[in-house]
Design an enzyme around this catalytic site. Structure first.
Site, PDB file in Angstrom:
ATOM      1  N   CYS A 325       0.885  -1.179   0.000  1.00  0.00           N
ATOM      2  CA  CYS A 325       0.000   0.000   0.000  1.00  0.00           C
ATOM      3  C   CYS A 325       0.916   1.221   0.000  1.00  0.00           C
ATOM      4  CB  CYS A 325      -0.960  -0.037   1.176  1.00  0.00           C
ATOM      5  SG  CYS A 325      -0.199  -0.326   2.794  1.00  0.00           S
ATOM      6  N   GLY A 328       2.870   0.415   3.912  1.00  0.00           N
ATOM      7  CA  GLY A 328       3.028  -1.029   4.050  1.00  0.00           C
ATOM      8  C   GLY A 328       2.820  -1.538   5.454  1.00  0.00           C
ATOM      9  N   TRP A 329       2.069  -0.796   6.282  1.00  0.00           N
ATOM     10  CA  TRP A 329       1.862  -1.284   7.651  1.00  0.00           C
ATOM     11  C   TRP A 329       0.396  -1.286   8.093  1.00  0.00           C
ATOM     12  CZ3 TRP A 329       5.678   2.928   9.706  1.00  0.00           C
ATOM     13  CH2 TRP A 329       5.126   4.210   9.556  1.00  0.00           C
ATOM     14  N   ASP A 330      -0.554  -1.099   7.167  1.00  0.00           N
ATOM     15  CA  ASP A 330      -1.983  -1.214   7.491  1.00  0.00           C
ATOM     16  C   ASP A 330      -2.677  -2.190   6.536  1.00  0.00           C
ATOM     17  OD1 ASP A 330      -2.321   0.665   9.730  1.00  0.00           O
ATOM     18  OD2 ASP A 330      -1.781   2.207   8.285  1.00  0.00           O
ATOM     19  N   ARG A 331      -2.925  -1.740   5.312  1.00  0.00           N
ATOM     20  CA  ARG A 331      -3.578  -2.608   4.326  1.00  0.00           C
ATOM     21  C   ARG A 331      -2.696  -3.790   3.939  1.00  0.00           C
ATOM     22  NH1 ARG A 331      -4.988   2.432   0.480  1.00  0.00           N
ATOM     23  NH2 ARG A 331      -3.116   3.174   1.573  1.00  0.00           N
ATOM     24  N   ARG A 377      -3.660   3.589  16.017  1.00  0.00           N
ATOM     25  CA  ARG A 377      -4.896   3.232  15.320  1.00  0.00           C
ATOM     26  C   ARG A 377      -6.053   3.066  16.302  1.00  0.00           C
ATOM     27  NH1 ARG A 377      -1.929   5.095  12.038  1.00  0.00           N
ATOM     28  NH2 ARG A 377      -1.142   4.030  10.189  1.00  0.00           N
TER      29      ARG A 377
END
Length: 594
Positions: A325, A328-331, A377
């Site tokens: 994404c 590179g650390w959520d989706r 988050r």
């Protein structure tokens, strides 16, 4: 049915698998730490060291691996200090010997030199080995601002010598007008090294989850992506643009009491400019109407994207896949984790791990050690982490299996088996007989016939996957198949008696909503905690395994983080169901759920 896993003083989950109390507590401890701390490679505590060692031990159960070193975050500050490069599955015959399949020093050098090509230095890193192919993760490509900023930083702090690329590895710059300026030369260098790393890992397919072509902040392009590289450096790769909502969208999920059904992303926002672009070679085999992707709710979109990724890795025997994404650390961990769990449920990866162990591995490695900012988050209500594991209830069907389907063929109106009709569907038919408000709109039964001349009711009516047969494992059957078509017709009396009654809990949760996740199907329960078909007999091995993972996760999450409803849930449904999961696997919720 799958045999129960051995355990000491364990508890039997609702899906019929025994889980060790020690292992569920281990997961609760992990989530508790994760919810309060963001991992940083240069600030490692003894508690984090224990997590790192546990991940290496779990990887080592099934694989021989080498290590990409990232001591003190020297390569990337929010990647694991020891990144695992899985080389091959280990068997009893090869347990003692180990021969590396790569030059690990060359791989380490490529990693060190290519990191600047990608946003935040989050380079292409292999994380899953499936049938000899690497599934990798990264961030998107860095923009000119980040490149110039980091190269200047390196130059200053290296005493005026910038050895980022090295004399031997610096790629040649084409002698044309496009390479005459500094920007182009810099991009040629760093992206050339990124491409070298991709080729070394045999990656051919790049799946970009960004909803933007370039990420823009304060009017400046802060990141780029392969699909808009002006020099078309990535033209030799198969690029897929599959825009998927960012973590901010999952606040809407949380505000809707963790209900993804009916939650549709607003594609008309100004910053959304990335089109859905998928090669015809993939779309023609999936039988999904991709032109309607902007009308899909979060469940349908996630399901269809996962089917696409599974289809890609089964369509090529030689080439790997990169998923990314923006950062590179959520989706990215969302889909990496779903891929790992889905393939594990088929027995295709991590074959010796129990449900609690694969859950620990994917939380610790795919999410925590790769830098997902869970405390941030959670403070914003962007619960993409919770969504990932609660979503497992939507992929228990064999339609998401990477394995081939059974090769039997039956006449019309013949007695069908569990593998044809999901347990979820069987439960729905029976709940209709008992007068549940969640029912199919009319009487149907399942029959199969040859593909030729068939009319499809759903997008998933045909065999989606055609991968090579996988090595046998103790948790799956070795079956081959021929393509079949799912059709609907009036039932016969035998089919009416197949499903058992739903339990009272499942009926109450299923009556809360009649939202649909797939065309032609009514969901057996849209409460965020409901498990489709959970009370019906003889679930598939895949379903039993994924439901067990989900139950253990919900229990651990309940006892640590808890869910925060935006409004009181009817009859305390969320709190009550979480408490059931906590009791079922030996954990008791300590956080009140409001």
């Amino acid at each position: 049915m799958m045999a129960a896993f051995p355990s000491v003083s364990g508890s039997l989950t609702a899906s019929g698998l025994m889980i060790s109390g020690r292992k569920t507590e281990e997961i609760a401890d992990l989530i508790d730490l994760f919810s309060k701390t963001q991992y940083r490679a240069k600030e490692v505590t003894p508690r984090v060291e224990t997590i790192e060692k546990r991940c290496l031990e779990l990887f080592g159960r099934d694989y021989k691996y080498s290590v990409i070193h990232n001591a003190n975050g020297e390569v990337c500050g929010h990647y694991p200090r020891q990144m695992v490069f899985l080389e091959y599955e280990c068997t009893e015959l090869r347990k003692d010997g180990f021969e590396s399949t790569v030059q690990i020093t060359k791989l380490q050098d490529l990693v060190n030199r290519s990191k600047m090509a990608r946003c935040r230095g989050r380079f292409v890193c292999p994380v899953i080995l499936y049938n000899g192919k690497h599934i990798c993760r990264s961030s998107t490509l860095a923009g000119w601002g980040e490149l110039y900023g980091r190269t200047g930083y390196n130059y200053i702090f290296s005493g005026g010598i910038d050895d980022t690329w090295g004399a031997e590895s610096e790629p040649e710059v084409p002698e044309d007008d496009s390479a005459s300026n500094g920007d182009s030369q810099l991009f040629d260098k760093v992206r050339g090294l990124d491409i070298k790393l991709l080729r070394y890992l045999s990656v051919r397919y790049i799946c970009d989850l960004m909803v933007e072509n370039k990420k823009v902040k304060f009017g400046l392009n802060v990141t780029s992506s392969e699909k808009v590289d002006k020099a078309q450096r990535y033209a030799d790769f198969t690029l897929l643009s599959v825009p998927y909502p960012g973590c901010e969208f999952f606040k809407d999920y949380k505000d809707r009491d963790y209900t993804a059904e009916g939650l549709v992303f607003n594609w008309n926002q100004d910053f959304v400019d990335a089109p859905l672009t998928i090669p015809v070679c993939f779309t023609k085999n999936l039988n999904i109407d991709w032109s309607k992707y902007q009308s899909w709710d979060l469940v349908q979109q996630t399901q269809n994207y996962l089917k696409l990724l599974l289809h890609i890795i089964n369509s090529d025997d030689e080439s790997g896949l990169l998923v990314h994404c923006i950062s590179g650390w959520d989706r990215t961990p969302l889909f990496v984790s779903l891929l790992r769990l889905s393939l594990w449920a088929d027995g295709a990866v991590h074959a010796s791990l129990e449900p609690a162990e694969i859950l620990y591995l994917t939380i610790a490695y795919d999410w925590f050690l790769f830098g997902h900012m869970l405390p941030d988050r959670l403070s914003k209500g962007e619960e993409i982490f919770f969504f990932c594991f609660n979503f497992l209830k939507h992929i228990v069907s064999e339609k998401f299996s990477a394995m081939k389907k059974p090769s039997f063929h039956r006449r019309k109106n013949s007695h069908f088996k569990d593998t044809d009709f999901t347990v979820d569907d069987l439960c729905q038919l029976k709940s209709r007989d008992r007068g549940s408000v969640t029912s199919l709109s009319s009487d149907f039964s399942l029959i199969t016939e040859d593909v030729g001349g068939a009319t499809y009711l759903t997008n998933d009516a045909v065999d989606l996957f055609s991968g090579q047969p996988l090595a046998a494992s103790s948790w799956r059957k070795g079956q081959n198949s021929s393509p079949q078509t799912v059709l609907w017709n009036r039932p016969n009396p035998l089919q009416e008696r197949l499903a058992h009654p739903l339990s009272q809990e499942a009926k109450s949760s299923s009556s809360s909503s009649s939202n649909q996740s797939e065309p032609g199907f009514t969901r057996a329960g849209s409460s965020p905690m409901s498990v489709p078909g959970r009370s019906c007999p003889s679930p598939s091995e895949r379903q039993a395994r994924l439901e067990t993972v989900r139950e253990v996760f919900l229990a651990a999450y309940s006892s640590t983080v808890g869910l925060k409803s935006s409004a009181p849930s009817p009859s305390g449904a969320i709190s009550g169901l979480l408490e059931q999961f906590a009791r079922g696997v030996g954990l008791r919720g300590t956080n009140s759920i409001v």
